[in-house]
Design an enzyme around this catalytic site. Sequence first.
Site, short mmCIF file in Angstrom:
data_model
loop_
_atom_site.label_atom_id
_atom_site.label_comp_id
_atom_site.label_asym_id
_atom_site.label_seq_id
_atom_site.Cartn_x
_atom_site.Cartn_y
_atom_site.Cartn_z
CG ASN A 155 -6.59 -0.47 1.07
OD1 ASN A 155 -5.88 -0.04 0.16
ND2 ASN A 155 -6.10 -0.94 2.20
CG HIS B 209 -2.98 3.77 1.73
ND1 HIS B 209 -3.54 3.37 0.55
CD2 HIS B 209 -3.05 2.70 2.57
CE1 HIS B 209 -3.90 2.10 0.66
NE2 HIS B 209 -3.61 1.68 1.88
CB CYS C 32 -0.95 0.00 1.18
SG CYS C 32 -2.09 -1.36 1.10
N1 ACO Z 1 -18.64 -7.99 8.74
C1 ACO Z 1 -19.16 -8.27 9.96
N2 ACO Z 1 -18.39 -8.66 10.99
C2 ACO Z 1 -17.08 -8.77 10.80
C3 ACO Z 1 -16.49 -8.52 9.54
C4 ACO Z 1 -17.33 -8.11 8.50
N3 ACO Z 1 -16.87 -7.83 7.26
N4 ACO Z 1 -15.17 -8.72 9.65
C5 ACO Z 1 -14.93 -9.09 10.90
N5 ACO Z 1 -16.09 -9.14 11.61
C6 ACO Z 1 -16.28 -9.49 12.99
C7 ACO Z 1 -15.17 -10.34 13.54
O1 ACO Z 1 -15.42 -11.70 13.25
C8 ACO Z 1 -15.30 -10.07 15.02
O2 ACO Z 1 -16.35 -10.82 15.54
P1 ACO Z 1 -16.26 -11.46 17.02
O3 ACO Z 1 -16.10 -10.26 17.93
O4 ACO Z 1 -17.54 -12.18 17.14
O5 ACO Z 1 -15.03 -12.32 16.99
C9 ACO Z 1 -15.71 -8.60 15.08
O6 ACO Z 1 -16.24 -8.30 13.78
C10 ACO Z 1 -14.55 -7.68 15.38
O7 ACO Z 1 -13.46 -8.02 14.53
P2 ACO Z 1 -12.14 -7.21 14.52
O8 ACO Z 1 -11.24 -7.72 13.43
O9 ACO Z 1 -11.58 -7.15 15.90
O10 ACO Z 1 -12.72 -5.79 14.10
P3 ACO Z 1 -12.01 -4.39 14.11
O11 ACO Z 1 -12.81 -3.43 14.87
O12 ACO Z 1 -10.56 -4.49 14.39
O13 ACO Z 1 -12.18 -3.96 12.57
C11 ACO Z 1 -10.86 -3.85 10.60
C12 ACO Z 1 -11.60 -4.75 11.56
C13 ACO Z 1 -11.86 -2.96 9.91
C14 ACO Z 1 -10.16 -4.72 9.57
C15 ACO Z 1 -9.86 -2.99 11.37
O14 ACO Z 1 -9.10 -3.78 12.24
C16 ACO Z 1 -8.95 -2.24 10.47
O15 ACO Z 1 -9.35 -1.38 9.73
N6 ACO Z 1 -7.65 -2.53 10.55
C17 ACO Z 1 -6.69 -1.88 9.74
C18 ACO Z 1 -6.65 -2.64 8.48
C19 ACO Z 1 -6.10 -1.83 7.42
O16 ACO Z 1 -6.30 -0.64 7.33
N7 ACO Z 1 -5.41 -2.52 6.56
C20 ACO Z 1 -4.88 -1.96 5.47
C21 ACO Z 1 -3.65 -1.16 5.82
S1 ACO Z 1 -2.32 -1.66 4.93
C22 ACO Z 1 -2.88 -1.83 3.43
O17 ACO Z 1 -3.54 -0.94 3.00
C23 ACO Z 1 -2.60 -3.12 2.71
#
Ligand code: ACO
Length: 324
Positions: free
Chosen positions: A281, A251, A114
């Site tokens: 993204n 980004h 990214c």
């Molecule tokens: N829909 C519904 N529920 C979901 C989904 C979805 N698409 N995905 C995960 N969940 C659930 C999980 O199973 C979990 O359930 P549980 O509590 O019953 O176990 C719950 O939601 C919370 O999951 P987390 O992964 O802890 O959720 P979080 O609040 O951390 O959000 C996210 C996830 C959006 C991916 C977040 O962590 C994030 O944005 N991280 C940064 C990722 C990022 O930006 N990556 C790219 C940067 S680098 C690049 O660009 C390659």
Amino acid sequence: MIKRSVVLGCGSYLPQRLVTNAELANRIDTSDEWIVQRTGIRQRHIAADGEFTSHLAINAARAALRSADIDPQSIELIVLATSTPDNTFPATAVAVQNGLGITHGAAFDLQAVCSGFVFALATADNFLRTGAYKRALVIGAETFSRILDWNDRGTCVLFGDGAGALVLEAQDLPGTSADRGVLTTHLRSDGRHKSKLYVDGGPSSTQTVGHLRMEGREVFKHAVGMITDVIVDAFNATSLTAEDINWFVPHQANKRIIDASAHKLHIAPEKVVLTVDRHGNTSAASIPLALDVAVKDGRIKKGDLVLLEAMGGGFTWGSALVRW
Ligand code: ACO
């Protein structure tokens, strides 16, 4: 006088097919509400069958060349940032060069996930400032839809396909922060974080392409600190401050990461260019796609100070200050 890499034009391309959160919710256990609340994403574009990264890149490059109003034959260097090349080799940049009908100069790919566009911009800038080349195309192009596990709701809702490009030209300028062009770039990487964001395949390890794997929460934890550190480096190198910034074009991974970074740096929300809602993204393509949106809608104008940053797999991260 010193050489600066001045932006002559920009362009972008998005595949036609639009996939909304509601459409994803029909296929996997997710909801529009969950995706919007956690990420700010409402829709993403997905490449058609037979539409490759090079095709998106060529369209974006052509648009950038049109906006620069220059002869494509004057391009001597093409640096294409991608993690989703058409083939393991040759470089997708060479397919783009061929598609543009260029047979001189050099074209190569650059892989920093990214952060790829910031790394590619810094690379081209360094070639232009040494006088090695006069004009360059810097492209970010991705078809992340091809490396997603469409059954993994934790990742497949986050990404989209697209491409964006800038045309840069080496110009002799006074060498102050009032110059147009790339004023500074700062790149970082740290391989200790590999397992937090990676693709579980590759030519040398599995002989497969693999799928994207991410510990989202872990990535999130590091993102804001890394992003703000490398932006502070850019401010320190130029004696410019958050007050001087006209536009912050980060980004586009997640609206919460962008908001938190802008807040920590005291960058006013109205200066933040946000496209993650419409594009998702798009990895290395997200910054030039966002730049093109803000140039086309009249926000970014000649002379504006634009702050770019990205963070991604590796981890890699970087920043750039560009006077448009
Ligand atoms: N829909 C519904 N529920 C979901 C989904 C979805 N698409 N995905 C995960 N969940 C659930 C999980 O199973 C979990 O359930 P549980 O509590 O019953 O176990 C719950 O939601 C919370 O999951 P987390 O992964 O802890 O959720 P979080 O609040 O951390 O959000 C996210 C996830 C959006 C991916 C977040 O962590 C994030 O944005 N991280 C940064 C990722 C990022 O930006 N990556 C790219 C940067 S680098 C690049 O660009 C390659």
